[in-house]
Design a protein around this motif. Structure first.
Motif, PDB file in Angstrom:
ATOM      1  N   GLN A   1      -2.119   4.677  -3.140  1.00  0.00           N
ATOM      2  CA  GLN A   1      -1.531   4.423  -1.816  1.00  0.00           C
ATOM      3  C   GLN A   1      -0.274   5.262  -1.606  1.00  0.00           C
ATOM      4  OE1 GLN A   1      -1.079   0.198  -2.026  1.00  0.00           O
ATOM      5  NE2 GLN A   1      -3.287  -0.131  -1.892  1.00  0.00           N
TER       6      GLN A   1
ATOM      7  N   LYS B   1      -0.381  12.607   3.777  1.00  0.00           N
ATOM      8  CA  LYS B   1      -0.945  12.191   5.058  1.00  0.00           C
ATOM      9  C   LYS B   1      -1.086  13.356   6.042  1.00  0.00           C
ATOM     10  CE  LYS B   1      -0.315   8.154   8.076  1.00  0.00           C
ATOM     11  NZ  LYS B   1      -0.840   8.764   9.266  1.00  0.00           N
TER      12      LYS B   1
ATOM     13  N   LEU C   1      -5.135  16.830   6.749  1.00  0.00           N
ATOM     14  CA  LEU C   1      -6.187  16.067   7.434  1.00  0.00           C
ATOM     15  C   LEU C   1      -7.563  16.417   6.887  1.00  0.00           C
ATOM     16  CD1 LEU C   1      -4.814  16.513  11.076  1.00  0.00           C
ATOM     17  CD2 LEU C   1      -4.340  14.666   9.479  1.00  0.00           C
ATOM     18  N   CYS C   2      -8.402  15.414   6.803  1.00  0.00           N
ATOM     19  CA  CYS C   2      -9.768  15.609   6.301  1.00  0.00           C
ATOM     20  C   CYS C   2     -10.782  15.250   7.384  1.00  0.00           C
ATOM     21  CB  CYS C   2     -10.035  14.699   5.109  1.00  0.00           C
ATOM     22  SG  CYS C   2      -9.159  15.175   3.651  1.00  0.00           S
ATOM     23  N   PHE C   3     -11.801  16.076   7.537  1.00  0.00           N
ATOM     24  CA  PHE C   3     -12.865  15.780   8.508  1.00  0.00           C
ATOM     25  C   PHE C   3     -14.207  16.112   7.903  1.00  0.00           C
ATOM     26  CE2 PHE C   3      -9.046  17.351  10.609  1.00  0.00           C
ATOM     27  CZ  PHE C   3      -8.675  16.226  11.313  1.00  0.00           C
TER      28      PHE C   3
ATOM     29  N   ARG D   1     -23.444  -8.663  -4.503  1.00  0.00           N
ATOM     30  CA  ARG D   1     -22.545  -7.503  -4.534  1.00  0.00           C
ATOM     31  C   ARG D   1     -21.961  -7.346  -5.921  1.00  0.00           C
ATOM     32  NH1 ARG D   1     -18.908  -7.653   0.879  1.00  0.00           N
ATOM     33  NH2 ARG D   1     -18.187  -5.722  -0.032  1.00  0.00           N
TER      34      ARG D   1
ATOM     35  N   GLU E   1     -14.410   2.754  -5.301  1.00  0.00           N
ATOM     36  CA  GLU E   1     -13.384   2.945  -4.281  1.00  0.00           C
ATOM     37  C   GLU E   1     -12.216   3.769  -4.836  1.00  0.00           C
ATOM     38  OE1 GLU E   1     -12.874   1.904  -1.118  1.00  0.00           O
ATOM     39  OE2 GLU E   1     -10.759   1.374  -0.862  1.00  0.00           O
TER      40      GLU E   1
ATOM     41  N   ARG F   1     -13.330   7.444  -5.372  1.00  0.00           N
ATOM     42  CA  ARG F   1     -13.452   8.216  -4.123  1.00  0.00           C
ATOM     43  C   ARG F   1     -12.089   8.651  -3.608  1.00  0.00           C
ATOM     44  NH1 ARG F   1     -17.584   4.422  -2.142  1.00  0.00           N
ATOM     45  NH2 ARG F   1     -15.823   3.199  -1.415  1.00  0.00           N
ATOM     46  N   ARG F   2     -11.179   7.673  -3.563  1.00  0.00           N
ATOM     47  CA  ARG F   2      -9.871   7.987  -2.986  1.00  0.00           C
ATOM     48  C   ARG F   2      -9.103   8.957  -3.871  1.00  0.00           C
ATOM     49  NH1 ARG F   2      -7.913   2.086  -0.856  1.00  0.00           N
ATOM     50  NH2 ARG F   2      -5.986   3.172  -0.317  1.00  0.00           N
TER      51      ARG F   2
ATOM     52  N   MET G   1      -5.587  21.344   6.908  1.00  0.00           N
ATOM     53  CA  MET G   1      -6.810  20.661   7.366  1.00  0.00           C
ATOM     54  C   MET G   1      -7.977  21.049   6.454  1.00  0.00           C
ATOM     55  SD  MET G   1      -7.064  20.393  11.409  1.00  0.00           S
ATOM     56  CE  MET G   1      -6.137  21.647  12.239  1.00  0.00           C
TER      57      MET G   1
ATOM     58  N   TYR H   1      -6.247  17.110  16.319  1.00  0.00           N
ATOM     59  CA  TYR H   1      -6.927  16.376  15.243  1.00  0.00           C
ATOM     60  C   TYR H   1      -5.988  15.359  14.623  1.00  0.00           C
ATOM     61  CZ  TYR H   1     -10.541  19.985  15.337  1.00  0.00           C
ATOM     62  OH  TYR H   1     -11.555  20.819  15.707  1.00  0.00           O
ATOM     63  N   GLU H   2      -6.556  14.225  14.229  1.00  0.00           N
ATOM     64  CA  GLU H   2      -5.728  13.269  13.481  1.00  0.00           C
ATOM     65  C   GLU H   2      -6.614  12.462  12.524  1.00  0.00           C
ATOM     66  OE1 GLU H   2      -4.069   9.941  15.541  1.00  0.00           O
ATOM     67  OE2 GLU H   2      -5.680   9.888  17.043  1.00  0.00           O
ATOM     68  N   ASN H   3      -6.008  11.948  11.449  1.00  0.00           N
ATOM     69  CA  ASN H   3      -6.670  10.999  10.539  1.00  0.00           C
ATOM     70  C   ASN H   3      -6.001   9.663  10.749  1.00  0.00           C
ATOM     71  OD1 ASN H   3      -7.390  12.996   7.541  1.00  0.00           O
ATOM     72  ND2 ASN H   3      -8.554  12.660   9.408  1.00  0.00           N
TER      73      ASN H   3
ATOM     74  N   ASP I   1      -5.123   5.725   9.995  1.00  0.00           N
ATOM     75  CA  ASP I   1      -5.021   4.937   8.757  1.00  0.00           C
ATOM     76  C   ASP I   1      -6.226   4.015   8.617  1.00  0.00           C
ATOM     77  OD1 ASP I   1      -2.719   6.027   7.869  1.00  0.00           O
ATOM     78  OD2 ASP I   1      -1.413   4.580   8.880  1.00  0.00           O
TER      79      ASP I   1
ATOM     80  N   GLU J   1      -6.477  -1.249   4.297  1.00  0.00           N
ATOM     81  CA  GLU J   1      -6.604  -1.344   2.839  1.00  0.00           C
ATOM     82  C   GLU J   1      -7.610  -2.426   2.437  1.00  0.00           C
ATOM     83  OE1 GLU J   1      -6.061  -0.137  -0.813  1.00  0.00           O
ATOM     84  OE2 GLU J   1      -4.899   0.762   0.820  1.00  0.00           O
ATOM     85  N   GLY J   2      -8.418  -2.121   1.461  1.00  0.00           N
ATOM     86  CA  GLY J   2      -9.274  -3.137   0.834  1.00  0.00           C
ATOM     87  C   GLY J   2     -10.541  -3.495   1.576  1.00  0.00           C
TER      88      GLY J   2
ATOM     89  N   ASN K   1     -13.329  -1.989   1.435  1.00  0.00           N
ATOM     90  CA  ASN K   1     -14.548  -1.627   0.706  1.00  0.00           C
ATOM     91  C   ASN K   1     -14.795  -2.494  -0.515  1.00  0.00           C
ATOM     92  OD1 ASN K   1     -15.308   0.488   2.383  1.00  0.00           O
ATOM     93  ND2 ASN K   1     -13.881   1.881   1.384  1.00  0.00           N
TER      94      ASN K   1
END
Lengths: 149, 284
Positions: free
Chosen positions: A30, A37, A40-42, A84, A93, A96-97, A114, B3-5, B7, B10-11, B13
């Motif tokens: 986090q 931040k 940026l990812c797309f 689950r 999780e 991935r992050r 980007m 473009y923006e990401n 937020d 949290e949690g 998933n």
């Protein structure tokens, strides 16, 4: 008897250290997500149109995270009753992050802000006797758009 | 184009259930299922084990019995005691009405252990220790008839069937591919004494033994003698291991007394002595 004791010790150790490591890892994730931040990812394939052709480069990030003993046993129980597999959910999780973060770091080093066409590959490493999954690898890759304007 | 990401909460998933709570539910459920399965299996095994032909049981027991005989070679005197016990068993078996094809073979062990046991294939083992505390033949016949009754009721094979089924079930559950364990279990002569009978089986054998004594002697006088002896010993806290799985001697004495009273005292209640020669031989 010795088997049962070693099983319980492993279970407790797995739980204590596994939970501790996971909580720490989530905090760390986090924290870095906030720091990165601005990158940026797309997942769209098409790049924004510019007058001159932009510089692009492949950026990657990968991570391998192992499952702890407690989670493996818990997942084994889930295998019997269904439902689950919550112990794997948090594992995947995290992976991935973490992979995306490492890819972002890779992009940042190249001066990109980007990343387009981001994709994730997942692989499980180590399938032992019982075909149980030992650890999970996530590989994130994308096309970084390098600012040269 | 901008473009923006945004937020991501949290949690979203990950399931919110506490890992220990989920684990406890699943593990508890599994344990209950396993216990139920083992119970059902052992009840079924008990039910079906008595349908195994006695001849097959004898075949299974043969190697164990011959190894047992090799381990406990008998002197001439001991063979004499064994022959006496065998002939007593033969008479009692006849009075008990053993089914066709079922036969009893008695083994004698020159050991001060106070024990007598019945095992697979109609084999009965009598230890010197238990002979030494017998005041008369009637008491010995009670023990012998009790062991013969176990064989008549197929208790050894039922016990083994139950034990093996539970063992195999647990083994397959744990997923051990250790076939050696089973072989080892079969090869051990310890199997002879490993069989344990339930209280119900013991009580049934006692009842059968009383009927046998009644048929053989015409009364059940003296049948309780051994148990009275055991009870006395017990007060001094010297319980022989053999009697721990059995009903309490007090109950056995009372059962015999009640049965004896129900017969009335019309019969001539003469006690039979153990032959002089045997008494001499077991003295030391």
């Amino acid at each position: 008897m010795a088997n049962i004791i070693s099983f319980l010790v492993l279970l407790i150790l797995g739980y204590v250290f596994g939970q501790w490591a996971e909580r720490r890892h989530f905090k760390f994730i986090q924290h870095r997500e906030r720091l990165l931040k601005n990158i940026l990812c797309f997942n769209v394939k098409t790049l924004p149109s510019y007058d001159t052709a932009p510089d692009v480069e492949l950026v990657v990030g990968n991570v391998v995270i192992s499952i702890d003993y407690f989670k493996r046993i818990a997942a084994g129980l889930n295998n019997i009753f269904g439902g689950r597999v919550s112990s794997y959910e948090s594992l995947v999780e995290r992976a991935r992050r973490e992979a995306i973060l490492r890819m972002k770091l890779n992009a940042k080093e190249r001066g990109a802000s980007m990343i387009f066409n981001v994709k994730l590959e997942t692989a499980s490493i180590y399938k032992g006797n019982g075909q149980q999954v030992g650890s999970v690898e996530v590989y994130a890759y994308g096309t970084a758009l390098i600012d040269n304007h | 184009m901008s473009y923006e990401n945004r937020d991501i909460p949290e949690g979203i998933n990950v399931s919110k259930i506490h890992p220990i709570k989920e684990f406890a539910w699943l593990a508890g459920g599994l344990i209950i299922l396993v216990i139920l399965a083992v119970l059902v299996l052992s009840v079924l095994a008990e039910k079906f084990a008595s349908y195994i032909p006695f001849a097959l049981e004898q075949k299974v027991a043969l190697p164990i019995a011959s190894r047992f005989q090799d381990d406990h070679p008998l002197s001439t005197d001991q063979a004499y005691i064994k022959d006496y016990l065998q002939s007593l068993a033969a008479v009692l078996a006849e009075n008990q009405g053993l089914p066709e094809g079922m036969e009893v073979s008695v083994h004698y062990v020159d050991d001060s252990t106070v024990n007598a046991l019945a095992t697979l294939g109609g084999h009965i083992v009598i230890f010197k220790g238990i002979l030494q505390i017998m005041p008369h033949e009637n008491a010995l016949s009670m023990v012998m008839a009790h062991e013969i009754a176990h064989i008549k009721h197929r208790d050894p094979i039922v016990s083994l069937g139950r034990g093996l089924t539970v063992y195999l079930a647990l083994l397959s559950l744990v997923g051990l591919s250790d076939h050696g364990a089973l072989e080892q279990m079969f090869s051990q002569t310890g199997l002879l004494t490993m069989l344990s009978f339930s209280r119900e089986q013991e009580s049934a054998a006692d009842r059968e033994a009383m009927l046998t004594l009644q048929r053989h002697y015409g009364h059940v006088e003296g049948a309780a003698a051994l148990f009275e002896h055991i009870e006395k010993e017990e007060k001094e806290d010297k319980t022989p291991s053999f009697f721990q799985s059995h009903p309490h001697p007090r109950h056995r004495i009372e059962t015999i007394r009640r049965y004896s009273q129900s017969l009335g005292d019309s019969a001539d209640k003469q006690l039979t002595r153990i032959p002089e020669r045997i008494q001499q031989l077991i003295k030391t």
